[in-house]
Design a protein around this motif. Structure first.
Motif, short mmCIF file in Angstrom:
data_model
loop_
_atom_site.label_atom_id
_atom_site.label_comp_id
_atom_site.label_asym_id
_atom_site.label_seq_id
_atom_site.Cartn_x
_atom_site.Cartn_y
_atom_site.Cartn_z
N UNK A 188 0.89 -1.13 0.05
CA UNK A 188 -0.07 -0.04 0.00
C UNK A 188 0.80 1.29 -0.03
N UNK A 189 0.66 2.17 -0.98
CA UNK A 189 1.77 3.45 -0.90
C UNK A 189 1.63 4.02 0.31
N UNK A 190 2.82 4.40 0.83
CA UNK A 190 2.84 5.28 2.32
C UNK A 190 2.64 6.69 2.04
N UNK A 205 -0.78 10.64 10.77
CA UNK A 205 0.16 9.59 11.04
C UNK A 205 0.43 9.16 12.30
N UNK A 206 0.27 9.80 13.36
CA UNK A 206 0.33 9.24 14.60
C UNK A 206 -0.96 8.87 15.16
N UNK A 207 -1.96 9.41 14.77
CA UNK A 207 -3.41 9.17 15.45
C UNK A 207 -4.24 8.04 14.63
N UNK A 208 -3.76 7.77 13.34
CA UNK A 208 -4.67 6.71 12.78
C UNK A 208 -3.95 5.89 11.89
N UNK A 209 -4.71 4.77 11.49
CA UNK A 209 -4.23 3.80 10.62
C UNK A 209 -5.10 3.42 9.35
N UNK A 210 -4.75 3.55 8.21
CA UNK A 210 -5.34 3.08 7.06
C UNK A 210 -5.27 1.66 6.55
N UNK A 211 -6.31 0.89 6.55
CA UNK A 211 -6.11 -0.53 6.39
C UNK A 211 -6.96 -1.09 5.25
N UNK A 212 -6.31 -1.57 4.15
CA UNK A 212 -7.04 -2.36 3.21
C UNK A 212 -6.96 -3.60 2.97
N UNK A 213 -7.66 -4.59 3.34
CA UNK A 213 -7.52 -6.01 3.46
C UNK A 213 -7.12 -6.45 2.31
N UNK A 244 -6.97 11.42 0.75
CA UNK A 244 -7.46 10.88 2.26
C UNK A 244 -6.55 11.39 3.22
N UNK A 245 -6.67 11.47 4.41
CA UNK A 245 -6.00 12.15 5.47
C UNK A 245 -4.54 10.99 5.43
N UNK A 246 -3.38 11.63 5.98
CA UNK A 246 -2.27 11.09 5.65
C UNK A 246 -1.87 10.04 6.90
N UNK A 247 -3.00 9.07 6.88
CA UNK A 247 -2.39 8.00 7.95
C UNK A 247 -1.42 7.02 7.53
N UNK A 248 -0.98 6.23 8.43
CA UNK A 248 -0.04 5.53 7.97
C UNK A 248 -1.02 4.06 7.45
N UNK A 249 -0.20 3.46 6.86
CA UNK A 249 -1.07 2.50 5.92
C UNK A 249 -0.53 1.03 6.02
#
Length: 682
Positions: A5-7, A469-477, A659-664
């Motif tokens: 997943x692109x960071x 980046x610190x508050x959230x995580x984006x997960x694409x299963x 989309x917001x800059x979550x870690x992915x």
């Protein structure tokens, strides 16, 4: 091997807005120092005011809006979640905006502005401005229709009787007549239709209660106020119908502010078009019968007069056996029963109008029914069409049919609202501010601005101050089938259940269809019981939206399943919401008649309909859904996006960049670990 997943790139500094198009003229320092003082640490809108915390981006946004107001120019302003855009536009509006109209997305936001936000800012600024709240007429109790309903006693249920008693008491106590004040009677209770007025059946100055009329009082207050709070439906209903009182306000308004402006294209399209509905016919028949029997009993066999029209209206609906239908005219077979049934309704309606023409002079209310009938007949006659053409020649409109469980609507919808809206903006110079958290696609405002006819206007964006980046995580299963395949919702739930369990409930499951909502509710109810999971389930449709959200917040470990109405305008802060699951990219249905016609026109112009319209629209909706997750600086959570097209399709990159800059991540283990760490930190 799992496709990576692109960071995301690091978030840009929130002190520097991105500017697209022309830069608004800035009178050097005219308002800058005052805005700095107000939002600064020691200023009246600093940390001491409630839980509001000043942001650099908010200060810069307030300066830009102040400049647009001073120069009577237009500004399109996107402000990320947490920027504090409401205060950023209220401060310049209250101090320098002159007569200001603020239009919001919903009545709930209207009430929030009027009851909480504006009083807070006004008190902090010590600004001597008067404020009025103006809603559509269906929100205000009508003395005449309440009295008529009490006399006629046409109750259909025991609930109606109890609700009517509550409303009668309410009339004696209320100063505004706003039904939102009467919490004991649900806002969607059918009784409200009998005790409020419509544009069609309001008697206006002829009414015996005109001096006490709540709508007239609200409009008078709005005329005299410095700031008037309305909603988009009211604003555009007035522009189209000249019925909401906004038309009387516009000539004297210096500043128009649209909050939640991303909703404007759909709302404006709704009102700049024209609709004929069988429910309007049935309402007219109901009133013709009541007024005929009351005022001209000997003038006609009123029961027979209206019965044939009612039957024709219901028969027209029955030409489509399905519960819900949306068809453009070319999609309706020439041999369909629809066309003869439509002609039959025209004929029977003409017959009722002949009777009304002869009897209308016997009572003002009968004359009013006649006028309503003339308007309905005119709308029906204007619904001319060439069944072979999707777009009406010379009209740039599409004709289509929409069927609900008990009514049928005939729509004439403009393909573009830009020329109509531009016509409304011409004339008296004033400032127009359009603001929302979701107006751009990767800092590109062209989709919104072209829809609204604002292509040459300046656009600015301020990123959210949250540390995504610190508050959230984006997960694409991984491992999901094609979103259009049979059993897709169950495949999503298979992957979602372990994540919901890791989160301890605290989940929004946002679906793109009501069918998916229903299936997800059935499945999760069974799974929670089998697995002994103690998560309360809240499902759209079981109760009203406000009640569901209140119960979700109180539960602290609930799972809420909803469709479109929960993708935006929902604010759940803190630990009660830690996981947002989106089942699919929110593409508009491909069979939508208006969308199909618009795309056809675009492609004739050499554009790619998907890239120029369908994709930007889906990205803006997706940004709204994603925005439910992080609502405060202390929030932490996971956004689970379950559509494999985000990875497999070339347009996926454009979605990531919006989309917001979550870690992915694409690994479930990483998500489980995130929640373990989150829970151990608490």
């Amino acid at each position: 091997m799992t496709e990576p997943l692109p960071q995301s790139a690091a978030a840009a500094s929130d002190a520097i807005p991105a500017v697209i198009g022309a830069t608004p003229a800035q009178p050097p320092g005219k308002y800058d120092s005052e805005v700095e003082r107000l939002f600064g640490a020691g200023g009246p809108l600093g940390p001491a005011v409630g839980d509001f915390r000043p942001r650099r981006s908010q200060t810069e946004m307030a300066k830009a809006i102040a400049s647009a107001i001073a120069n009577q120019t237009t500004l399109i302003a996107e402000a990320g979640t947490g920027t504090g855009k409401t205060f950023a536009y209220l401060v310049p509006a209250l101090l320098w905006g002159g007569k200001t109209i603020v239009s919001t997305g919903t009545k709930n936001l209207q009430d929030q502005l009027f009851l909480r936000d504006i009083p807070t800012v006004r008190a902090a600024l010590q600004a001597p401005v008067s404020v009025a709240l103006l809603k559509g007429r269906s929100n205000y109790l009508c003395h005449y229709h309440l009295e008529r309903t009490l006399q006629n006693g046409r109750m259909t249920s025991r609930d109606d009787v109890g609700h009517l008693r509550e409303i009668s008491r309410f009339l004696k106590m209320t100063k505004t007549g706003d039904k939102a004040e009467l919490a004991r009677v649900p806002e969607n209770a059918l009784i409200w239709n009998l005790v409020t007025s419509t544009r069609d059946n309001c008697m206006g100055a002829e009414c015996q209660y005109y001096q006490d009329c709540f709508i007239m009082k609200a409009r008078k207050e709005a005329q005299q106020a410095d700031v008037v709070v309305v909603n988009h439906h009211l604003f555009f209903a007035d522009v189209a119908l000249k019925d909401s009182g906004v038309a009387e306000l516009l000539p004297s308004a210096n500043t128009i502010i649209f909050d939640e402006a991303h909703q404007l294209p759909d709302t404006a399209t709704l009102f700049f078009g024209d609709t004929f509905s069988t429910s309007q016919v049935l309402e007219l028949c109901r009133d013709v019968l009541a007024e005929g029997l009351s005022n001209a009993r000997d003038g006609a066999d009123w029961g027979k007069v209206v019965t044939v029209v009612e039957k024709a209206a219901r028969d027209l609906r029955l030409t489509f056996p399905q519960d819900i239908v949306r068809l453009s005219l070319p999609q309706i077979a020439a041999s369909s029963d629809f066309f003869p049934a439509l002609q039959k309704l025209k004929d029977e309606l003409d017959g009722m109008m002949d009777v009304l023409e002869k009897q209308a002079e016997r009572a003002e209310t009968l004359e009013q029914c006649r006028q309503r009938g003339v308007e309905l007949v005119g709308r029906l006659a204007a619904w001319k069409f060439d069944p072979k053409a999707k777009v009406a020649k010379g009209e740039e409109a599409v004709f289509w049919v929409e069927a609900y469980a008990s009514s049928l609507q005939l729509h004439k919808t403009p393909l573009s609202i830009a020329p109509i809206f531009n016509g409304q903006r011409e004339g008296v110079p004033r400032s127009w501010i359009f603001t929302s958290a979701t107006l751009a696609v990767k800092n590109d405002f062209s989709h919104f601005s072209e829809q609204m006819g604002l292509s040459d206007e300046p656009s600015m964006t301020w990123p959210s101050p949250f540390n995504y980046e610190a508050q959230g995580l984006l997960y694409v299963p991984t491992g999901l089938p094609d979103p259009n395949s049979f059993g897709y919702t169950d495949a999503v739930l298979d992957l979602a259940l372990p994540v919901i369990e890791a989160a301890g409930g605290k989940t929004f499951l946002l679906c793109t269809t009501l069918r998916a909502v229903k299936r997800a509710a059935e499945r999760l109810r069974d799974e929670f019981e089998k697995r002994g999971l103690p998560y309360p389930l809240f499902v759209q449709g079981d109760k009203g939206r406000t009640e569901l959200l209140d119960q979700f917040r109180k539960a602290g470990n609930g799972v809420l399943i909803g469709s479109q109405s929960f993708w935006e305008g929902v604010d759940v802060r803190g630990d009660a919401l830690s996981l947002v699951i989106i089942d699919k990219l929110p593409f508009a249905p491909p069979d939508d008649p208006v969308l199909a016609a618009r795309i056809e026109v675009m492609e004739k112009q050499g554009k790619n309909g998907f890239m120029h319209h369908t994709l930007p629209e889906a990205i803006i909706n997706l940004k709204q859904g994603a925005g439910r997750l992080i609502r405060d600086e202390g929030d932490r959570g996971v956004l689970m996006l379950c559509d494999p097209r985000v990875i497999s399709k070339p347009y996926g990159k454009r979605i990531w960049q919006s989309l917001p800059s979550f870690k992915r991540t694409r690994e479930q283990e990483v998500v489980i670990e995130f929640f373990k760490n989150k829970n151990s930190d608490q």
